[in-house]
Scaffold this motif. Structure first.
Motif, short mmCIF file in Angstrom:
data_model
loop_
_atom_site.label_atom_id
_atom_site.label_comp_id
_atom_site.label_asym_id
_atom_site.label_seq_id
_atom_site.Cartn_x
_atom_site.Cartn_y
_atom_site.Cartn_z
N TYR A 192 -28.74 -31.10 -11.36
CA TYR A 192 -29.35 -32.44 -11.37
C TYR A 192 -28.89 -33.21 -12.61
N PRO A 193 -27.66 -33.72 -12.60
CA PRO A 193 -27.10 -34.33 -13.82
C PRO A 193 -27.68 -35.70 -14.18
N GLN A 194 -28.35 -36.36 -13.24
CA GLN A 194 -28.85 -37.70 -13.52
C GLN A 194 -30.32 -37.84 -13.20
N ALA A 195 -30.96 -38.71 -13.95
CA ALA A 195 -32.30 -39.19 -13.62
C ALA A 195 -32.14 -40.68 -13.37
N LYS A 196 -32.93 -41.23 -12.46
CA LYS A 196 -32.80 -42.65 -12.12
C LYS A 196 -34.16 -43.30 -11.98
N PHE A 197 -34.20 -44.58 -12.35
CA PHE A 197 -35.39 -45.39 -12.11
C PHE A 197 -34.94 -46.67 -11.41
N GLU A 198 -35.63 -46.99 -10.33
CA GLU A 198 -35.40 -48.25 -9.61
C GLU A 198 -36.75 -48.91 -9.37
N SER A 199 -36.90 -50.11 -9.89
CA SER A 199 -38.19 -50.79 -9.78
C SER A 199 -38.47 -51.23 -8.36
N THR A 200 -39.76 -51.31 -8.03
CA THR A 200 -40.21 -51.82 -6.74
C THR A 200 -41.08 -53.06 -6.90
N SER A 201 -41.72 -53.23 -8.07
CA SER A 201 -42.54 -54.43 -8.31
C SER A 201 -42.84 -54.56 -9.80
#
Length: 191
Positions: A102-111
């Motif tokens: 698991y080389p990456q962590a990600k955040f994607e906003s929803t609101s």
């Protein structure tokens, strides 16, 4: 001359009436003006602090419509740095982050919900250790304006507490270490 004056006035009127659009920013990691840091209790006796040295991201923000804000961040988990090489090696191993798998962590906003006082709550999906969960980040706007190099910058800070076991990281360090505080200091350069 009257036609030129009329055209100028009409152009100014249309420009003034045009809706303000969200501004897009790239997070300034090249200049080291952004940080993703963490803090976890060490057995209940002290704090272990660390950071992720390599990450990238973008955000958009419209002062007239803060609820339209969007954020995307990708973290290179192997860049974890707790200021101790042997501990970092262990944290990168399958016992914790398993960076090989698991080389990456990600955040994607929803609101984003603004409180009207320069603070708000940013909600989104956080992927860590192959698991995606919704999280809420308490956000404070630091400021915005021209920089000395002819650009425009905007900065925010935020904090969230996560439970690593919720993301499949279940190495037992005792009850004092069940949660991790994540602190973000983000400065973006307008594109």
């Amino acid at each position: 001359m009257k036609k030129l004056l009329l055209a100028t006035i009409m152009s100014a009127t249309f420009l003034a009436a045009a809706p303000v659009q969200a501004e897009d920013y790239v997070i300034d990691t090249d200049g080291a003006h952004a940080f993703v840091q963490f803090k976890v209790s060490h057995l209940g006796y002290s704090w272990l602090l660390g950071r992720f040295n390599d990450f990238e991201g973008t955000f958009s923000y419209d002062e007239a419509n803060p609820s339209a804000a969007k954020v995307n961040v990708t973290i290179d988990v192997a860049s974890l740095d707790s200021n101790h090489a042997e501990r970092d090696k262990h944290l990168r191993s399958a016992d914790f982050f398993n960076v090989g798998k698991y080389p990456q962590a990600k955040f994607e906003s929803t609101s984003y919900t603004a409180n009207g006082d320069g603070t708000g709550v940013l909600k989104g999906n956080f992927t860590l250790h192959g698991t995606t969960k919704p999280i809420s980040i308490d956000v404070t706007e630091i400021g915005a304006g021209q920089d000395p190099w002819g650009g425009f910058r905007r900065g925010f800070e935020g904090a969230v507490t996560i439970t690593p076991a919720d993301f499949g990281m279940d190495y037992d360090l005792g009850p004092a270490s069940e949660t991790v505080e994540i602190y973000l200091s983000i400065e973006g350069i307008r594109k």
